[in-house]
Enzyme design. Structure first.
Site, PDB file in Angstrom:
ATOM      1  N   SER A 235       0.756  -1.251  -0.090  1.00 25.80           N
ATOM      2  CA  SER A 235       0.049  -0.148  -0.101  1.00 25.80           C
ATOM      3  C   SER A 235       0.973   1.232   0.035  1.00 25.80           C
ATOM      4  O   SER A 235       0.339   2.412  -0.351  1.00 25.80           O
ATOM      5  CB  SER A 235      -0.905   0.046   1.075  1.00 25.80           C
TER       6      SER A 235
ATOM      7  N   HIS B 132      -2.601  -3.003  -5.954  1.00 25.07           N
ATOM      8  CA  HIS B 132      -3.078  -2.716  -4.521  1.00 25.07           C
ATOM      9  C   HIS B 132      -4.457  -2.630  -4.455  1.00 25.07           C
ATOM     10  O   HIS B 132      -5.235  -2.087  -4.972  1.00 25.07           O
ATOM     11  CB  HIS B 132      -2.495  -1.461  -4.062  1.00 25.07           C
TER      12      HIS B 132
ATOM     13  N   ASN C 277      -3.638   6.271  -0.745  1.00 23.87           N
ATOM     14  CA  ASN C 277      -3.113   6.358   0.788  1.00 23.87           C
ATOM     15  C   ASN C 277      -2.297   7.530   0.716  1.00 23.87           C
ATOM     16  O   ASN C 277      -1.768   8.014   1.910  1.00 23.87           O
ATOM     17  CB  ASN C 277      -2.076   5.324   0.880  1.00 23.87           C
TER      18      ASN C 277
END
Length: 543
Positions: free
Chosen positions: A121, A142, A192
């Site tokens: 991630s 991901h 993220n």
């Protein structure tokens, strides 16, 4: 009965994937593949972990009445059993050395044309691929938790990842019923990375004493339309996991201040209050659901006499300005007339809607002089603090700051009191806000309040990502909606709010805090200048 691998594999099977790591993500990826009618070899070094994964997969297949798909699942503790898989997806803990060692092994066990994918991630795909002799066939894939449910997959291209690898992983994601978005190998990829300000600014607001974590969550959820506020999300994700992601992005960007971890989170990790999984995080999970503590001023209001569609019976004296978009319609809907001159209707309050560039000080002074001194004067304060406005006017005891930028769009209004606010003025301001159909929360006076600060920083991070080539603007917006359940993409939000307003909020934050953390992305500032050209006196007019 689930088959356990114990035989040599045939040449590559295009409908077979290998999943390395049978934890939460690995078992979820395996489940998603089974639901797409694919064969899956699921590997883990621990048989107990495999048994737990099998129970999880079986339970979910049973709920979907797809138990027959279980025959396509093979559990194994031998990495060599993955040799015939067309694609291998790694889902082991986020430790770079562990992943590098694993990919070095897979490079030997699974020869070309097999594709090797990492579910990392935040770690660099390029660094993981460097452990192999064939980095062109290594890419990021991901998934988001829960992998079988969340629709997004980030397909990440490392420095040497081939176009064929990216295309193959994108096709695999689509075959699994997912929406792939292609991203460059930058820290945090898309989701993220862009999501960091939601957590970072929320933690800073809490640390600065601007509001409680319950209040911040309510403002973000009920005012901004998010499904979950930042603190509920951190509890759900795991405070340790969220903190590690922030740390990873911060370290990979050599200490970029926008990603600086917060002491509150670090201390919670140290004391192992990690959220739902430990029963205690920002909320307590001893009971089934966390129940936030609401102060009396935060409770839902009782129905008022003003009903939607009623003819105006009261008026609000308003100055010029565009920092409370949609406020006229809200007032009209609830029987209030917003006007800038004398009317026959009784004036119950004033409202300053100007921002610094309009200019707010002149507008506020005019209203302060024209409005009876016993009436509340509400002032938008997304780009100016109430404390500063108090120094401009003759009657600071009646100033009430409000979040004008997001007032019309949500069910909740955020208010800020003058440091010397008259109690009767406060009561009248609350009555007005409730009369406009909103619940309310009082927070401490702070630059950009809550939603303007968080949304502006999300938009800024997205603009940095576009400017640095991480992904296209539309890709980022789609990724944040599909991968993080945002009500809308941050760049779409910035367009509607106005790039100039977003930049003004950021400049206000940078001026008040004196930190580069709040510097506006060059691309965002450029968009704001284009916006000015398009709407200003030099705008090109159609013939």
């Amino acid at each position: 009965m689930v088959e356990h691998a114990d035989m040599r594999k045939s040449p590559l099977n295009q409908n077979l994937i290998g999943v390395v790591g049978a934890g939460t993500m690995g078992s979820g990826i395996a489940l998603a593949a089974l639901l797409a009618d694919m064969r899956v070899y699921l590997f883990d070094v621990e048989k107990e972990v495999l048994d737990k994964a099998q129970r999880y997969i079986e339970e979910h297949l049973q709920k979907k009445q797809r138990l027959l798909s279980l025959k396509y699942l093979t559990l194994t503790t031998r990495l060599e059993d993955l040799a015939s898989a067309a694609t291998i997806i790694e889902a082991v803990p986020e430790v770079l050395t562990l992943k590098q060692e694993l990919f070095s092994q897979l490079d030997q066990i699974c020869p070309e044309p097999a594709i090797l994918a990492t579910n990392t991630s935040t770690l660099a795909v390029t660094a993981i691929a460097a452990a192999t002799a064939s980095p062109h066939r290594v890419g990021g894939m991901h998934f988001f938790n829960p992998a079988a449910v969340m629709p997004l997959v980030e397909v990440v291209s490392g420095a040497q990842t081939s176009a064929h690898t990216v295309e193959s992983l994108s096709r695999l994601a689509e075959k699994m019923g997912k929406t792939p978005v292609v991203a460059r190998d930058t820290p945090g990829f898309i989701v993220n990375r862009v999501a960091r300000p939601l957590y970072g600014e929320a933690l800073r607001l809490l640390g600065e004493g601007v509001a409680t974590h319950e209040q911040i969550d309510r403002i973000v959820e009920e005012g901004g339309g998010f499904r979950m506020g930042p603190f509920r999300l951190m509890d759900l994700i795991g405070i340790d996991i969220n903190y590690a992601a922030t740390q990873s992005v911060y370290e990979q960007t050599f200490g970029e201040p926008r990603y600086r971890p917060h002491l509150i989170q670090a201390q919670m990790v140290q004391q192992k209050t990690l959220g739902r999984k430990t029963g205690q995080g920002f909320y307590s999970y001893e009971e089934r659901k966390p129940i936030p503590n609401r102060s009396a001023g935060d409770r839902p209001s009782e129905p008022t006499a003003s009903q939607p569609g009623r003819p105006a019976s009261k008026s609000i004296l308003s100055g010029p300005g565009n920092w409370a978009p949609g406020i006229e319609a809200v007032c009209e809907q609830h029987g209030y007339l917003l006007h800038s001159g004398v009317r026959d209707l009784p004036i119950i309050a004033g409202m300053a809607r100007a921002g610094r560039g309009e200019p707010v000080r002149v507008a506020l002074l005019q209203l302060d002089q024209a409005l009876p001194s016993h009436r509340p004067l509400l002032c938008q304060c997304a780009d100016v603090t109430v404390a500063e406005m108090c120094t401009w006017v003759e009657h600071p005891r009646r100033l009430v700051g409000f979040d004008g930028l997001f007032f019309a769009g949500g069910n909740l209004a955020t208010l800020v009191a003058s440091p010397i606010l008259d109690p009767e003025i406060k009561r009248e301001a609350e009555e007005l806000i409730r009369g406009l159909g909103k619940e309310l929360i009082w927070v401490e006076d702070s630059p950009a309040m809550v939603l303007p600060r968080i949304i502006s920083m999300l938009a800024n991070e997205a603009a940095f990502a576009v400017g640095e080539g991480a992904a296209e603007a539309t890709t980022i917006d789609r990724a944040m909606q599909l991968g993080a359940n945002y009500p809308r993409g941050p760049l779409d939000w910035a367009r509607e709010t106005g790039y100039n307003r977003i930049v003004s909020v950021l400049d206000h934050l940078r001026s008040e805090f004196g930190e580069d953390r709040y510097r506006a992305a060059p691309l965002l500032r450029k968009w704001a200048r284009y916006e000015t050209l398009e709407s200003g006196p030099h705008a090109v007019k159609e013939a």
